[in-house]
Design an enzyme around this catalytic site. Sequence first.
Site, PDB file in Angstrom:
ATOM      1  N   ARG A 110      11.821 109.971-100.499  1.00 54.72           N
ATOM      2  CA  ARG A 110      10.531 110.309-101.114  1.00 54.72           C
ATOM      3  C   ARG A 110       9.913 109.067-101.756  1.00 54.72           C
ATOM      4  NH1 ARG A 110      12.747 115.655-103.950  1.00 54.72           N
ATOM      5  NH2 ARG A 110      14.655 114.873-102.983  1.00 54.72           N
ATOM      6  N   ASN A 146      25.755 114.194 -94.908  1.00 55.61           N
ATOM      7  CA  ASN A 146      24.724 113.205 -94.592  1.00 55.61           C
ATOM      8  C   ASN A 146      24.847 112.615 -93.177  1.00 55.61           C
ATOM      9  OD1 ASN A 146      24.487 112.010 -98.024  1.00 55.61           O
ATOM     10  ND2 ASN A 146      23.116 113.418 -96.952  1.00 55.61           N
ATOM     11  N   GLU A 168      27.916 119.282-118.216  1.00 58.18           N
ATOM     12  CA  GLU A 168      26.522 119.611-118.505  1.00 58.18           C
ATOM     13  C   GLU A 168      25.678 119.071-117.363  1.00 58.18           C
ATOM     14  OE1 GLU A 168      25.246 121.374-121.079  1.00 58.18           O
ATOM     15  OE2 GLU A 168      27.309 121.739-121.724  1.00 58.18           O
ATOM     16  N   HIS A 227      16.327 103.270 -99.265  1.00 57.31           N
ATOM     17  CA  HIS A 227      17.772 103.201 -99.508  1.00 57.31           C
ATOM     18  C   HIS A 227      18.163 101.866-100.142  1.00 57.31           C
ATOM     19  CE1 HIS A 227      18.459 107.060 -97.859  1.00 57.31           C
ATOM     20  NE2 HIS A 227      18.126 106.745 -96.615  1.00 57.31           N
ATOM     21  N   ASP A 244      19.411 110.890-105.834  1.00 59.55           N
ATOM     22  CA  ASP A 244      18.580 111.510-104.789  1.00 59.55           C
ATOM     23  C   ASP A 244      17.134 111.046-104.893  1.00 59.55           C
ATOM     24  OD1 ASP A 244      18.128 113.122-102.612  1.00 59.55           O
ATOM     25  OD2 ASP A 244      17.900 114.970-103.771  1.00 59.55           O
TER      26      ASP A 244
HETATM   27  C1  IPE Z   1      22.933 114.631-102.016  1.00 60.40           C
HETATM   28  O1  IPE Z   1      21.621 114.422-101.624  1.00 60.40           O
HETATM   29  C2  IPE Z   1      23.814 113.542-101.515  1.00 60.40           C
HETATM   30  C3  IPE Z   1      23.605 112.218-102.099  1.00 60.40           C
HETATM   31  C4  IPE Z   1      22.780 111.926-103.054  1.00 60.40           C
HETATM   32  C5  IPE Z   1      24.415 111.172-101.555  1.00 60.40           C
HETATM   33  P1  IPE Z   1      20.995 115.130-100.325  1.00 60.40           P
HETATM   34  O2  IPE Z   1      19.599 114.653-100.232  1.00 60.40           O
HETATM   35  O3  IPE Z   1      21.875 114.888 -99.151  1.00 60.40           O
HETATM   36  O4  IPE Z   1      21.096 116.661-100.709  1.00 60.40           O
HETATM   37  P2  IPE Z   1      20.287 117.921-100.169  1.00 60.40           P
HETATM   38  O5  IPE Z   1      20.325 117.827 -98.665  1.00 60.40           O
HETATM   39  O6  IPE Z   1      18.885 117.814-100.692  1.00 60.40           O
HETATM   40  O7  IPE Z   1      21.003 119.098-100.719  1.00 60.40           O
HETATM   41  C1  IPE Z   2      19.411 110.030-101.433  1.00 62.78           C
HETATM   42  O1  IPE Z   2      18.074 109.967-101.051  1.00 62.78           O
HETATM   43  C2  IPE Z   2      20.281 109.116-100.605  1.00 62.78           C
HETATM   44  C3  IPE Z   2      21.227 109.815 -99.727  1.00 62.78           C
HETATM   45  C4  IPE Z   2      21.368 111.092 -99.643  1.00 62.78           C
HETATM   46  C5  IPE Z   2      22.070 108.994 -98.892  1.00 62.78           C
HETATM   47  P1  IPE Z   2      17.479 110.857 -99.886  1.00 62.78           P
HETATM   48  O2  IPE Z   2      17.532 110.057 -98.630  1.00 62.78           O
HETATM   49  O3  IPE Z   2      18.148 112.179 -99.827  1.00 62.78           O
HETATM   50  O4  IPE Z   2      15.976 111.009-100.362  1.00 62.78           O
HETATM   51  P2  IPE Z   2      15.098 112.358-100.320  1.00 62.78           P
HETATM   52  O5  IPE Z   2      15.845 113.393-101.091  1.00 62.78           O
HETATM   53  O6  IPE Z   2      14.947 112.730 -98.882  1.00 62.78           O
HETATM   54  O7  IPE Z   2      13.815 111.959-100.961  1.00 62.78           O
HETATM   55 MG    MG Z   3      17.802 113.975-100.745  1.00 58.36          MG
END
Ligand code: IPE
Ligand code: IPE
Ligand code: MG
Length: 240
Positions: free
Chosen positions: A19, A63, A198, A32, A15
Amino acid sequence: MAQLPPPEHVAIIMDGNNRWARQRFLPRAMGHKAGIEAIRPVAEACDRLGIRILTVFAFSTENWKRPQDEVETLMELFGETIRREVETCVRRGVEMRFCGRLDELSSGLREQMRQANERTRANSHAVLNVAVNYGGRQEIVDAVREMARAGVDLSRLEEGMVARHLYTRDLPDPDLIIRTAGEMRLSNFLLWQAAYAEFYSTPTLWPDFGEADLAEAVDVFNRRVRRFGSRPEEVEHRGR
Ligand code: IPE
Ligand code: IPE
Ligand code: MG
């Protein structure tokens, strides 16, 4: 002190890509792209640390709610990456697997996944399991549907039967689940399999996560005492 055995199966909620991009005033797609590129060094670090199975959460069933152009970028990146990484996996002796509702993905992407798995299926050294269009609740529903279709008497359902119908049926449960970017939730990841994993959360954003971060997570894991519901004095192995 004797060297503690590494976790056998590590699962990562990757994740923080957006950001990471925002911090650098870059477009989302770059976040990405950087996120996808971070997988290989972490997979190679697993080899060095003795971790046999790495599961990474690439795309959740939730997603799809993201803007269409972001979803399209992600799907294109998955396709390119699978094509590029399959040879690396062949060379490293790693089996590439995919889990999730794969039938809802494009036929082109499905075909790439099928070929990547076929090319690496005989590899027994390690497993890279990529969760795409994956949701833990959906996985449990799919398992129950499959059992119902097979005529299983659901009034006699047992835990082991459910486990044997999950996407991860032939993998051990993860020992350690890592989430990057500081969130403290599972976001529908491996709900069944996480029962006694864990959990480790780090503020590091996924594109910045590397071998040192993984080693730190394993170190924290090794200092935990896993009790599995028993009394502490009955626990023989730390970190197991
Ligand atoms: C979880 O991240 C899914 C992946 C890393 C693929 P998200 O960014 O989608 O999760 P939430 O929305 O913060 O819970
Ligand atoms: C994780 O990064 C990738 C996917 C969920 C596909 P994010 O796109 O959720 O990045 P943040 O959490 O918004 O920073
Ligand atoms: Mg995210």
